[in-house]
Design an enzyme around this catalytic site. Structure first.
Site, PDB file in Angstrom:
ATOM      1  CG  ASP A   1      -2.096   0.860   1.124  1.00 52.27           C
ATOM      2  OD1 ASP A   1      -2.295   1.467   0.059  1.00 52.27           O
ATOM      3  OD2 ASP A   1      -2.847   0.962   2.110  1.00 52.27           O
TER       4      ASP A   1
ATOM      5  CG  HIS B   1      -0.004   2.220  -9.311  1.00 52.46           C
ATOM      6  ND1 HIS B   1      -0.209   1.842  -8.007  1.00 52.46           N
ATOM      7  CD2 HIS B   1      -1.125   2.912  -9.673  1.00 52.46           C
ATOM      8  CE1 HIS B   1      -1.394   2.278  -7.598  1.00 52.46           C
ATOM      9  NE2 HIS B   1      -1.961   2.936  -8.584  1.00 52.46           N
TER      10      HIS B   1
ATOM     11  CG  LEU C   1       9.914 -17.138  -3.538  1.00 48.53           C
ATOM     12  CD1 LEU C   1       9.811 -17.045  -2.006  1.00 48.53           C
ATOM     13  CD2 LEU C   1      10.363 -15.762  -4.067  1.00 48.53           C
TER      14      LEU C   1
HETATM   15  C1  FPP Z   1      -1.747   0.381  -3.319  1.00 52.72           C
HETATM   16  O1  FPP Z   1      -1.335   1.693  -3.472  1.00 52.72           O
HETATM   17  C2  FPP Z   1      -1.298  -0.473  -4.394  1.00 52.72           C
HETATM   18  C3  FPP Z   1      -2.094  -1.028  -5.379  1.00 52.72           C
HETATM   19  C4  FPP Z   1      -3.536  -0.806  -5.480  1.00 52.72           C
HETATM   20  C5  FPP Z   1      -1.567  -1.878  -6.428  1.00 52.72           C
HETATM   21  C6  FPP Z   1      -0.281  -2.601  -6.160  1.00 52.72           C
HETATM   22  C7  FPP Z   1       0.391  -2.771  -7.443  1.00 52.72           C
HETATM   23  C8  FPP Z   1       1.718  -2.741  -7.669  1.00 52.72           C
HETATM   24  C9  FPP Z   1       2.710  -2.634  -6.598  1.00 52.72           C
HETATM   25  C10 FPP Z   1       2.240  -2.778  -9.050  1.00 52.72           C
HETATM   26  C11 FPP Z   1       1.984  -3.978  -9.891  1.00 52.72           C
HETATM   27  C12 FPP Z   1       2.230  -5.296  -9.276  1.00 52.72           C
HETATM   28  C13 FPP Z   1       2.962  -6.313  -9.797  1.00 52.72           C
HETATM   29  C14 FPP Z   1       2.902  -7.671  -9.173  1.00 52.72           C
HETATM   30  C15 FPP Z   1       3.850  -6.154 -10.957  1.00 52.72           C
HETATM   31  P1  FPP Z   1      -2.438   2.820  -3.478  1.00 52.72           P
HETATM   32  O2  FPP Z   1      -2.679   3.235  -4.874  1.00 52.72           O
HETATM   33  O3  FPP Z   1      -3.654   2.356  -2.758  1.00 52.72           O
HETATM   34  O4  FPP Z   1      -1.716   3.942  -2.693  1.00 52.72           O
HETATM   35  P2  FPP Z   1      -2.401   5.067  -1.795  1.00 52.72           P
HETATM   36  O5  FPP Z   1      -3.092   4.350  -0.673  1.00 52.72           O
HETATM   37  O6  FPP Z   1      -1.241   5.889  -1.357  1.00 52.72           O
HETATM   38  O7  FPP Z   1      -3.354   5.807  -2.671  1.00 52.72           O
END
Ligand code: FPP
Length: 235
Positions: free
Chosen positions: A15, A32, A126
């Site tokens: 997150d 992201h 893994l």
């Molecule tokens: C939360 O940050 C994260 C996500 C909703 C997506 C997680 C995705 C990735 C790390 C990238 C792609 C993954 C792979 C496996 C290649 P948020 O957008 O909720 O952040 P915020 O809470 O600060 O708004």
């Protein structure tokens, strides 16, 4: 007492990508992108730490409600990562599996997921489990429907329903329950993630935003886990 806890499986809620980007005056999608880069770094660090299973929450069923632009950007990012980085990860003897509602994803992405799973099936250093279009309540309902059908068809009696044969109907049937859950960015919620599987998991919350989460912090958490006295089964 006296024996160290062994950490076989770590689950992570990645997150804080959006806030990481906002702090830098950049669009959320930039966060992201950095977050996806960190997936590769943390996967390598896990392998070095001897952890056998890593489950990452890459996209939840609730994430479909984000703006079309953000969903499209996340899907494009995933698509690219499945092509390039995941292949590289896989070549490092990592088995890749996906959990979630695959049918919600584009055909293109589904095909890539299937071939990565197949190609990496024999890898053994893994297991990287990626939760994509995943929601734990949905997973539990699907398992209930599956077990109810077996009862209806006379294959299973009501009194034979057990923790074990229910768990075999979850997406995670081939994966042990997590020992550690980490959520980054200061939020302290489970957000529909592995609700059944986290029953005895030790929870760790850190203020670090996902793109900044690194191997030092990861290893610190593993060390804390190892030294915690677990009362598993006692309370
Ligand atoms: C939360 O940050 C994260 C996500 C909703 C997506 C997680 C995705 C990735 C790390 C990238 C792609 C993954 C792979 C496996 C290649 P948020 O957008 O909720 O952040 P915020 O809470 O600060 O708004």
């Amino acid at each position: 007492m006296g024996t160290e806890n062994i950490c076989k499986h770590i689950a992570i809620i990645m997150d804080g990508n959006g806030r990481w980007a906002k702090k830098r005056g950049m669009p959320r999608t930039f966060g992201h992108k950095k977050g996806a880069e960190n997936v590769i770094k943390i996967t390598r660090a896990m392998k070095e730490s001897g952890v056998k299973y890593l489950t990452l929450y890459a996209f939840s069923t609730e994430n479909w409600q984000r703006s079309k632009d953000e969903v499209d950007a996340l899907m494009q990012l995933l698509n690219e990562y499945l092509d390039k980085e995941m292949k590289e990860i896989m070549e490092n003897n990592v088995r890749i599996i996906f959990i979630g509602e695959k049918y919600m994803l584009s055909k293109d992405i589904q095909e890539k997921m299937d071939s990565l799973e197949k190609e990496s099936a024999q890898n053994s250093d893994l297991t990287l489990c990626i939760a994509l279009s995943y929601g734990s309540r949905q997973e539990i309902i699907a398992a209930v429907q599956n077990i109810a059908k077996d009862v209806q068809d006379g294959k299973l009696s009501l009194s034979d329903i057990s923790i074990e044969n229910f768990a075999e109907r979850l997406y995670t049937k081939d994966v042990p329950d997590p020992d550690i859950l980490i959520r980054t960015s200061g939020e302290q919620r489970i957000s529909n993630y592995l609700l059944w599987q986290l029953a005895y998991t030790e929870l760790f919350f850190t203020d670090t935003l996902w793109p900044d989460f690194n191997s030092d912090e990861l290893n610190g958490i593993i060390d804390t886990f190892k030294s915690r006295e677990r009362r598993y089964g006692k309370n």
